[in-house]
Design a protein around this motif. Structure first.
Motif, PDB file in Angstrom:
ATOM      1  N   GLU A  81       0.826  -1.197   0.000  1.00 16.71           N
ATOM      2  CA  GLU A  81       0.000   0.000   0.000  1.00 16.71           C
ATOM      3  C   GLU A  81       0.870   1.260   0.000  1.00 16.71           C
ATOM      4  OE1 GLU A  81      -3.348   2.453  -0.009  1.00 16.71           O
ATOM      5  OE2 GLU A  81      -3.083   0.361  -0.571  1.00 16.71           O
ATOM      6  N   LEU A  82       1.917   1.260   0.801  1.00 11.67           N
ATOM      7  CA  LEU A  82       2.851   2.391   0.808  1.00 11.67           C
ATOM      8  C   LEU A  82       3.513   2.564  -0.555  1.00 11.67           C
ATOM      9  CD1 LEU A  82       4.554   1.977   4.288  1.00 11.67           C
ATOM     10  CD2 LEU A  82       3.163   3.912   3.549  1.00 11.67           C
ATOM     11  N   LEU A  83       3.930   1.476  -1.143  1.00 10.00           N
ATOM     12  CA  LEU A  83       4.544   1.520  -2.466  1.00 10.00           C
ATOM     13  C   LEU A  83       3.578   2.097  -3.491  1.00 10.00           C
ATOM     14  CD1 LEU A  83       6.972   0.878  -4.209  1.00 10.00           C
ATOM     15  CD2 LEU A  83       6.120  -1.452  -4.431  1.00 10.00           C
ATOM     16  N   ARG A  84       2.325   1.659  -3.443  1.00  9.49           N
ATOM     17  CA  ARG A  84       1.305   2.169  -4.365  1.00  9.49           C
ATOM     18  C   ARG A  84       1.131   3.675  -4.189  1.00  9.49           C
ATOM     19  NH1 ARG A  84      -3.408   4.003  -4.330  1.00  9.49           N
ATOM     20  NH2 ARG A  84      -3.843   3.567  -2.155  1.00  9.49           N
ATOM     21  N   ILE A  85       1.064   4.133  -2.940  1.00  5.81           N
ATOM     22  CA  ILE A  85       0.886   5.564  -2.662  1.00  5.81           C
ATOM     23  C   ILE A  85       2.064   6.360  -3.212  1.00  5.81           C
ATOM     24  CG2 ILE A  85       0.849   7.273  -0.799  1.00  5.81           C
ATOM     25  CD1 ILE A  85      -0.756   5.154   0.836  1.00  5.81           C
ATOM     26  N   ILE A  86       3.265   5.864  -3.000  1.00  9.19           N
ATOM     27  CA  ILE A  86       4.468   6.562  -3.476  1.00  9.19           C
ATOM     28  C   ILE A  86       4.505   6.600  -4.994  1.00  9.19           C
ATOM     29  CG2 ILE A  86       6.996   6.433  -3.575  1.00  9.19           C
ATOM     30  CD1 ILE A  86       6.848   5.333  -0.651  1.00  9.19           C
ATOM     31  N   LEU A  87       4.232   5.463  -5.628  1.00  4.36           N
ATOM     32  CA  LEU A  87       4.290   5.399  -7.086  1.00  4.36           C
ATOM     33  C   LEU A  87       3.241   6.282  -7.759  1.00  4.36           C
ATOM     34  CD1 LEU A  87       4.993   1.596  -7.610  1.00  4.36           C
ATOM     35  CD2 LEU A  87       6.554   3.508  -8.032  1.00  4.36           C
ATOM     36  N   GLU A  88       2.098   6.426  -7.138  1.00  4.42           N
ATOM     37  CA  GLU A  88       1.029   7.225  -7.731  1.00  4.42           C
ATOM     38  C   GLU A  88       1.173   8.710  -7.442  1.00  4.42           C
ATOM     39  OE1 GLU A  88      -2.630   5.516  -6.334  1.00  4.42           O
ATOM     40  OE2 GLU A  88      -2.437   3.760  -7.638  1.00  4.42           O
ATOM     41  N   ASN A  89       2.054   9.066  -6.515  1.00  5.06           N
ATOM     42  CA  ASN A  89       2.199  10.457  -6.100  1.00  5.06           C
ATOM     43  C   ASN A  89       3.176  11.201  -7.000  1.00  5.06           C
ATOM     44  OD1 ASN A  89       2.941  12.860  -4.549  1.00  5.06           O
ATOM     45  ND2 ASN A  89       1.735  11.885  -2.924  1.00  5.06           N
ATOM     46  N   GLU A  90       2.769  12.353  -7.493  1.00  6.88           N
ATOM     47  CA  GLU A  90       3.616  13.161  -8.363  1.00  6.88           C
ATOM     48  C   GLU A  90       4.181  14.389  -7.642  1.00  6.88           C
ATOM     49  OE1 GLU A  90       4.572  12.244 -11.370  1.00  6.88           O
ATOM     50  OE2 GLU A  90       3.381  10.422 -11.164  1.00  6.88           O
ATOM     51  N   ASN A  91       3.914  14.514  -6.345  1.00  8.57           N
ATOM     52  CA  ASN A  91       4.366  15.660  -5.564  1.00  8.57           C
ATOM     53  C   ASN A  91       5.828  15.447  -5.164  1.00  8.57           C
ATOM     54  OD1 ASN A  91       4.980  17.416  -3.402  1.00  8.57           O
ATOM     55  ND2 ASN A  91       2.826  17.549  -2.805  1.00  8.57           N
ATOM     56  N   ALA A  92       6.732  16.219  -5.775  1.00  6.78           N
ATOM     57  CA  ALA A  92       8.168  16.053  -5.528  1.00  6.78           C
ATOM     58  C   ALA A  92       8.525  16.300  -4.067  1.00  6.78           C
ATOM     59  CB  ALA A  92       8.966  16.987  -6.431  1.00  6.78           C
ATOM     60  N   GLU A  93       7.862  17.260  -3.437  1.00  6.87           N
ATOM     61  CA  GLU A  93       8.145  17.555  -2.024  1.00  6.87           C
ATOM     62  C   GLU A  93       7.772  16.368  -1.133  1.00  6.87           C
ATOM     63  OE1 GLU A  93       6.692  20.601   1.475  1.00  6.87           O
ATOM     64  OE2 GLU A  93       6.544  21.273  -0.604  1.00  6.87           O
ATOM     65  N   PHE A  94       6.628  15.754  -1.417  1.00  5.05           N
ATOM     66  CA  PHE A  94       6.206  14.576  -0.665  1.00  5.05           C
ATOM     67  C   PHE A  94       7.219  13.438  -0.817  1.00  5.05           C
ATOM     68  CE2 PHE A  94       4.140  10.394  -0.903  1.00  5.05           C
ATOM     69  CZ  PHE A  94       3.692  10.277   0.404  1.00  5.05           C
ATOM     70  N   ILE A  95       7.620  13.189  -2.053  1.00  7.83           N
ATOM     71  CA  ILE A  95       8.592  12.122  -2.330  1.00  7.83           C
ATOM     72  C   ILE A  95       9.901  12.410  -1.601  1.00  7.83           C
ATOM     73  CG2 ILE A  95       9.930  10.946  -4.126  1.00  7.83           C
ATOM     74  CD1 ILE A  95       6.905  10.279  -4.127  1.00  7.83           C
ATOM     75  N   GLN A  96      10.342  13.663  -1.606  1.00  6.81           N
ATOM     76  CA  GLN A  96      11.581  14.029  -0.918  1.00  6.81           C
ATOM     77  C   GLN A  96      11.451  13.816   0.596  1.00  6.81           C
ATOM     78  OE1 GLN A  96      14.572  14.882  -2.447  1.00  6.81           O
ATOM     79  NE2 GLN A  96      15.228  14.364  -0.386  1.00  6.81           N
ATOM     80  N   ARG A  97      10.304  14.180   1.158  1.00  2.00           N
ATOM     81  CA  ARG A  97      10.103  13.984   2.607  1.00  2.00           C
ATOM     82  C   ARG A  97      10.116  12.500   2.955  1.00  2.00           C
ATOM     83  NH1 ARG A  97       5.428  17.734   2.504  1.00  2.00           N
ATOM     84  NH2 ARG A  97       4.265  15.868   3.035  1.00  2.00           N
ATOM     85  N   VAL A  98       9.493  11.684   2.128  1.00  2.00           N
ATOM     86  CA  VAL A  98       9.506  10.238   2.360  1.00  2.00           C
ATOM     87  C   VAL A  98      10.936   9.717   2.268  1.00  2.00           C
ATOM     88  CG1 VAL A  98       8.777   7.994   1.453  1.00  2.00           C
ATOM     89  CG2 VAL A  98       7.128   9.875   1.596  1.00  2.00           C
TER      90      VAL A  98
END
Length: 72
Positions: free
Chosen positions: A9-26
């Motif tokens: 589920e976490l992987l799905r959320i990350i892969l579907e997210n296009e927000n660069a700031e969110f990805i960087q925080r993760v």
């Protein structure tokens, strides 16, 4: 929810997210949480390693064969 389902589920959320700031925080969070083996060593083990590095920097080396003879 079991651990594998949560990971997926976490992987799905990350892969579907296009927000660069969110990805960087993760990414920052994951890097921060990663255990460094150095922190798991005792102080005496850390000191031995530091001493070994200092010896190598000073050119103090022992051949592999010499080391094997010493420990056997």
């Amino acid at each position: 929810m079991d651990i594998q389902t949560t990971k997926l589920e976490l992987l799905r959320i990350i892969l579907e997210n296009e927000n660069a700031e969110f990805i960087q925080r993760v990414s920052d969070f994951v890097k921060k949480e990663k255990n460094d083996f150095w922190d798991e060593l005792s102080l005496s083990e850390q000191e031995e390693i530091k001493k070994g590095i200092q010896d190598l920097d000073k050119g103090k080396r022992v051949s592999y064969e010499s080391f094997l003879n010493k420990i056997s």
